[in-house]
Design a protein around this motif. Structure first.
Motif: not given
Length: 967
Positions: A178, A180-181, A185, A259, A261, A284-285, A381, A445
Motif C-alpha cells: 500500500y 499513495i497514488g 505500487k 489497485n 479500491w 492506497r490504504t 486518497s 490511507s
C-alpha cells in the motif's frame, strides 16, 4: 547340399551384398546425388507448406507443438547438409588430373553420404503430416515479458526481496502493498511477478490490473481467462467460482489484484483460503486487511529517496541535464517532484531534451500547479476518507506541516479540541486517544508519515501541497509559509464571507488592519520573528466565529479590547512570546485551552482563575515565570491537564501559616478532574500528603533540586526521585511508582532504599526504563520478588556496593529486556557479575558496561548464546576483565567447543580494557555476520587475529587506536 546353400547365402548376405553396395557408392555416385536433390526438393516444399500454417497459428497467438518445432529444425539441418553435397564445386572435385581421370576416393565418399542422407530425408518427409501443429495458450503478462522500463532502486529492491521471501515460504496467505497514488505500487508488483515466473515459484501466476470499482464477476472472468479456463457467459458466478476453485486448489498459484479500491470477497470469486494459493494486493490504504481472517503481511511503499528520484529524473529528461547551466535548475525541479515516481516521470518526460534555460526556469516556477494525473492520484486518497473529521484533520496537518517540517501532536490536540472535533468526548485524555486513532487512519490511507518519535507527525511534500490546495480552494484559506510574501491583506467579499482559516508564517507580515473582516474565520495563526505585534483595538470585531487563535514569537505589550468579542474562542496559544499585560485573557470565559509555551512573563495573573471552563493549561519552558498568584490554580476546577515542564517550581511549602505570595501544591488537590501533570518539586518536604492519586493517567514528576528536564520523554509516565534522609514515600507517589511508572530515576545513597524494596510480584509491571545512581548502599537493584516484564533499559551509575544487577528470579520472568543494560560511569567497583547463567537476554539490543572494576567477564557462554538481537556492545574501563565471555563458569553447563553467532551485532566498542585477551577463550568460535564497525582503544593484550572477522561481510574496518574515543 542344403547346408552348403545356407552357408553360401549367408556369405552372400554378409560379404557379397555389402561389397556390391560399397562398389555401388563408387559407380552410382552422380545418380545418388541427383536422387538426393529430388527428395530434398520435395521435403522443402512440404516444409514451406507447414511454415505457412505455423505463421498463421503464431499470428493467432497460439503456441506451436514441440514435435513440429523439432521437425522444422531437423529439416533445416538436413537440407543444409544435402545442399553442401550437391554444390557444383563439391562435384568438381570428383575428378583429378584436370578432369581427365576420376577421383575414386572422393566419389566413393560422396556416393555413400548422399545415400544415407537421402534415407533420412525420406523418413522426415514421411512425418510431414501432423494432426495438430499448434494449441491455444494463455497470454503472458506484458510485465513478465520485458523489464525495459523497470528502474531497480535500492528502496524498491529491498521491498521486492522481502515480498519474494514471503512468497517462498507458506506462512502468509495474503500480502498487501500500500501507498499513495503514483508511488509505484503497480511497477513493483510487476517486478515481483517477473521474478516469481522466472524462478518458477508457481505453476500459474496471473495479474489483474486497475480494479478501482470492484466488479466481482469481471475480476472472476479475467482471472479464469488468464488461467487458461474457458469462460462461458451463460455460466453463473457461483458455478464459475466452483470451477475456479477446482482449477487452483491442486496447484501453486499466485493471483495479483492491482489497485484495489474496496475490500473484495475473494471466496465469492472462487479464491477461498487455500494453502497453495497466494494473493497479492495493491491499494492506497491498508484498511483492506482489517477484517480478513487470512494470514496477512503488509508492506508500505514510500516515495523515492532524493538520489533515487534524481536518477529517475535524469534518465527521463535525457542528456540535456548534463549541461551545467540547466543541471542546477533541473535538480531543483526534480526536488519539487517530491520523490513521487509518477510526477518525476511526467515532469522529466515533458522536459526531455529541452535545451533552453528559460523553459526549465518556467517549469520550476509553475510546478506548484500539479500535473493533473498526479494531483488526482493524491487527491483521491483524501476524497476516500469517509469521515469529515478525518478530512478536517488532514487539512489542519497540512497547514501545520506547511509552516514547519513536522506537526507537533500537542499543538494538534490543542487546535482540534478548539475546533470542536471532539464534541462527544468527555475528557482531554479521551480526545488524545481519539486523535492518535485518527492519525493512524490517515497513515493507513497513506496521507501521513511515521516519524522517529511519538510526539509529531510528518506529511510528504506533495500531500502537503494537496492539502494546501484543497484548503485554499474549498475553504478559502489564506496560507503563507516561511519565505512567502503577503503583499496585502485581502479585502473582498469572497474572502470576508467564506475564509475559514488563516495561517501566516511569512516574512514581513504587513501591519494588521484596523478590522479584519472575516465573518466565518475559525482558525487564525500568525508567526512573528520576535517582532513587536501591535494589534489594533478593533481588529477582532468581524471574526466572532473564531475558535482557535495562535500568535507565536511576537512581542505583545497588551491585548486589544475587541478580544473580548471572541465568545466562541476555545483555544488561545501565545507561545514563544514576550508578554506584557495579559489580564484580559481572564475574561475569555469560554476558553478551554490556554498555552504559553516558552513565553517570557514573570507572573500568571489572578484573573486567570476566572477560567472555570479551562481544561488544559500549558506553562512549559516558561523560565521567567516566578509567581503564580495564590488560589489561581485551585479555581480552575475543570482543569484536566497541567503542564509545567522546566517552568515554575517555587511552590510554597506545606504548613505555611502566613499569607502566601505564591501557589502551593495543595491547590492541586482541588482539581477533581486532573488527569495529566508535569511538574518539578525541588523540595520533597513541600509535598502534602495524598497529593497524588490514581486519577493521574499521564505524568512527569521530578522531586529533588538536582533533576533536569532535558532527557524526559513526554510520552512516558516518568518519576525522578531524590528523597532526603528519613523521608517516607507518600502513599500516592508510591502507588504511581509501582503501578503506572514507565521511566524511573532514583538518586541518593540514604533516602531511596525503600523505593524498590518490599515490592511484590505485581509491582513495576509498566516499568520500561530504570536509572539508579549515586547509591553506596545498594547491593542489588531489583529483588527476587519483583517481576518487571516490560523492562527495556537499565542504567546503573556510581553504585559502589553493587554485587549484581539482575536477580535470577527476575530474569526468568522477564520477557522483553530489549534495549540496554548499562553500568556506565566509573563507580560500580564492586560489581562482579552482570547476570548468572540462568538469565536469558534474548531481546537485548544494546549492551553497555563501563567502569565495573571487578568484572572478569561480561557473560557466560549460555547467556551469550541468547544475545540474538544484540546490535550494539560497548565494554570499557573494566580493569580485571580478561575475556568478554567465559566458556566455563559456576553453574554454566557449557563446554569449550561451541559456536556463538552475534547475528545482529553491528557495532562493537572495546575501550580501556588492559587485561582483555580474547573474546571467548578455549575453542569457542564466535561469528559476527552483521558487524559493520569495530573500535578498539587501549586493549594491549587483545589477540586481534583470534576474532572471526571473515564472518563479517559488511565490516567496514577495524579501528585500533590509542586516542581517546570518548573525546
Amino acid at each position: 547340399m542344403e547346408i552348403v546353400n545356407q552357408i553360401v547365402g549367408k556369405v552372400a548376405e554378409y560379404a557379397v551384398e555389402p561389397a556390391i553396395r560399397q562398389v555401388g557408392y563408387l559407380l552410382h555416385c552422380k545418380r545418388n546425388l541427383e536422387s538426393l536433390q529430388t527428395q530434398v526438393n520435395e521435403l522443402s516444399d512440404a516444409r514451406e507448406r507447414l511454415e505457412r500454417d505455423v505463421v498463421g497459428a503464431e499470428e493467432r497467438g497460439e503456441e506451436i507443438h514441440t514435435d513440429v518445432l523439432n521437425w522444422r529444425k531437423s529439416v533445416v539441418e538436413i537440407t543444409e547438409k544435402a545442399n553442401e553435397l550437391c554444390k557444383p564445386d563439391t562435384q568438381a572435385k570428383m575428378s583429378c588430373l584436370r578432369g581427365v581421370c576420376p577421383n575414386p576416393v572422393l566419389r566413393y565418399k560422396l556416393g555413400r553420404r548422399s545415400t544415407k542422407l537421402e534415407q533420412v530425408v525420406i523418413e522426415l518427409y514421411a512425418k510431414r503430416d501432423f494432426a495438430s501443429i499448434s494449441y491455444n495458450v494463455r497470454p503472458q503478462e506484458v510485465s513478465v515479458v520485458s523489464e525495459q522500463h523497470y528502474e531497480a532502486f535500492d528502496s524498491r529492491i529491498s521491498t521486492v526481496r522481502e515480498i519474494m521471501a514471503e512468497l517462498r515460504i507458506p506462512n502468509t496467505d495474503l500480502i498487501l502493498v500500500y501507498g499513495i497514488g503514483g508511488v509505484g505500487k503497480t511497477t513493483l508488483v510487476e517486478q515481483v511477478l517477473r521474478q516469481a515466473v522466472n524462478e518458477k515459484l508457481f505453476a500459474d501466476a496471473v495479474m489483474v490490473k486497475s480494479v478501482q470499482n470492484p466488479d466481482l464477476e469481471g475480476i472472476q472472468k479475467e482471472i479464469a481467462r488468464k488461467l487458461g479456463m474457458e469462460v462461458q457467459e451463460s455460466e453463473t458466478m457461483p458455478l464459475r467460482a466452483v470451477h475456479l476453485c477446482n482449477r487452483v486448489k491442486d496447484k501453486k498459484v499466485l493471483v495479483i489484484l492491482d489497485n484495489i479500491w474496496e475490500s473484495i470477497d475473494l471466496e465469492a470469486i472462487g479464491l477461498p483460503r487455500l494453502r497453495n494459493c497466494r494473493i497479492l494486493l495493491t491499494s492506497r490504504t491498508r484498511k483492506l486487511l482489517s477484517s480478513d481472517k487470512r494470514l496477512q503481511k503488509e508492506f508500505e511503499l514510500r516515495v523515492l529517496k532524493e538520489k533515487e528520484a534524481w536518477r529517475l529524473f535524469e534518465t527521463k529528461a535525457g542528456d540535456v541535464v548534463k549541461n551545467p547551466d540547466i543541471r542546477t535548475v533541473a535538480t531543483d525541479v526534480a526536488k519539487k517532484c517530491g520523490g513521487l515516481p509518477l510526477l518525476v516521470v511526467t515532469v522529466a518526460s515533458s522536459l526531455r531534451n529541452r535545451s533552453t534555460l528559460p523553459v526549465w526556469k518556467n517549469a520550476f516556477s509553475r510546478l506548484k500547479v500539479f500535473d493533473n494525473e498526479a494531483y488526482s492520484a493524491l487527491e483521491w486518497s483524501y476524497n476516500q476518507l469517509d469521515d469529515q473529521k478525518l478530512k478536517r484533520l488532514f487539512l489542519i496537518c497540512g497547514i501545520m506541516v506547511n509552516r514547519r517540517v513536522y506537526a507537533n501532536l500537542t499543538d494538534l490536540l490543542k487546535y482540534t479540541i478548539g475546533l470542536g472535533l471532539f464534541k462527544n468526548f468527555d475528557s482531554v485524555e479521551d480526545a488524545r486517544y481519539a486523535l492518535h486513532a485518527w492519525i493512524e487512519e490517515l497513515k493507513d490511507s497513506g496521507l501521513l508519515l511515521d516519524t522517529e518519535n511519538n510526539t509529531s507527525i510528518a506529511m510528504h511534500d506533495l500531500l502537503r501541497d494537496v492539502a494546501i490546495s484543497i484548503a485554499s480552494k474549498g475553504h478559502r484559506a489564506l496560507l503563507r509559509a516561511q519565505g512567502d510574501v503577503l503583499k496585502e491583506w485581502p479585502n473582498n467579499k469572497d474572502f470576508s464571507e467564506n475564509c475559514t482559516m488563516i495561517s501566516l508564517s511569512c516574512k514581513n507580515i504587513l501591519r494588521l488592519p484596523e478590522v479584519l473582516k472575516c465573518q466565518q474565520l475559525e482558525y487564525f495563526y500568525l508567526h512573528f520573528n520576535g517582532d513587536l505585534l501591535e494589534i489594533p483595538g478593533s481588529f477582532f470585531e468581524e471574526m466572532k466565529e473564531l475558535k482557535v487563535m495562535d500568535l507565536a514569537r511576537a512581542r505583545i505589550s497588551s491585548l486589544p479590547p475587541s478580544l473580548l468579542l471572541l465568545e466562541n474562542l476555545r483555544t488561545l496559544c501565545l507561545d514563544g512570546c514576550v508578554l506584557g499585560d495579559i489580564t484580559l485573557v481572564g475574561q475569555l470565559l469560554q476558553l478551554e485551552i490556554l498555552s504559553f509555551i516558552q513565553s517570557k512573563f514573570e507572573e500568571l495573573p489572578k484573573e486567570i482563575g476566572k477560567l472555570t471552563r479551562l481544561r488544559l493549561l500549558d506553562l512549559s519552558w516558561c523560565f521567567e515565570l516566578k509567581v503564580i498568584s495564590p488560589n489561581v490554580i485551585s479555581c480552575l476546577t475543570s482543569l484536566e491537564d497541567l503542564r509545567m515542564e522546566n517552568s515554575f517550581n517555587g511552590w510554597v511549602p506545606e504548613g505555611v501559616t502566613r499569607e502566601r505570595s505564591n501557589a502551593s501544591l495543595s491547590e492541586l488537590k482541588d482539581l477533581p478532574r486532573l488527569a495529566a501533570l508535569s511538574i518539578h518539586v525541588p523540595d520533597a518536604g513541600s509535598i502534602p500528603r495524598n497529593l497524588f492519586t490514581d486519577k493521574l493517567k499521564r505524568y512527569q514528576i521530578l522531586i529533588g533540586a538536582s533533576w533536569e528536564w532535558y532527557n524526559v520523554d513526554e510520552t512516558l509516565n516518568t518519576l525522578k526521585l531524590k528523597l532526603p534522609t528519613g523521608c517516607v514515600l507518600d502513599h500516592g507517589l508510591e502507588m504511581l511508582l509501582k503501578r503506572s511508572c514507565e521511566d524511573l530515576y532514583l538518586d541518593g545513597s540514604e533516602g531511596a532504599d525503600n523505593v524498590v524494596y518490599h515490592s511484590s510480584s505485581e509491582d513495576f509491571q509498566q516499568l520500561k526504563h530504570l536509572h539508579v545512581q549515586n547509591n553506596a548502599q545498594y547491593t542489588h537493584i531489583i529483588t527476587e520478588e519483583v517481576v518487571s516484564r516490560n523492562l527495556t533499559s537499565l542504567v546503573v551509575r556510581h553504585c559502589n556496593s553493587l554485587t549484581f544487577v539482575l536477580s535470577s528470579s527476575m530474569a526468568r520472568n522477564r520477557v522483553s529486556m530489549e534495549e540496554r543494560v548499562s553500568t556506565k560511569e566509573y563507580g560500580c567497583s564492586a560489581l562482579k557479575d552482570i547476570g548468572s547463567s540462568a538469565i536469558p537476554f534474548q531481546n537485548l539490543t544494546t549492551l553497555e558496561v563501563v567502569g565495573c572494576c571487578n568484572l572478569k567477564y561480561l557473560a557466560t557462554y549460555t547467556i551469550a548464546k541468547t544475545l540474538k538481537r544484540l546490535r550494539r556492545m560497548t565494554v570499557g574501563s573494566c580493569e580485571r576483565m580478561t575475556e568478554i565471555g567465559a566458556t566455563t563458569s559456576d553453574g554454566d553447563d557449557a563446554g569449550n567447543d561451541g559456536e556463538i553467532s552475534f547475528c545482529q551485532l553491528q557495532r562493537l566498542n572495546l575501550l580501556s580494557l588492559p587485561s582483555l585477551q580474547d573474546f571467548f577463550s578455549g575453542n569457542c568460535i564466535v561469528k559476527f555476520p552483521s558487524l559493520k564497525t569495530v573500535n578498539i582503544f587501549k586493549c594491549p593484550k587483545l589477540k586481534i587475529n583470534s576474532f572471526e572477522w571473515k564472518s563479517s561481510p559488511e565490516l567496514q574496518g577495524v579501528q585500533i587506536t590509542e586516542d581517546n574515543l570518548w573525546r
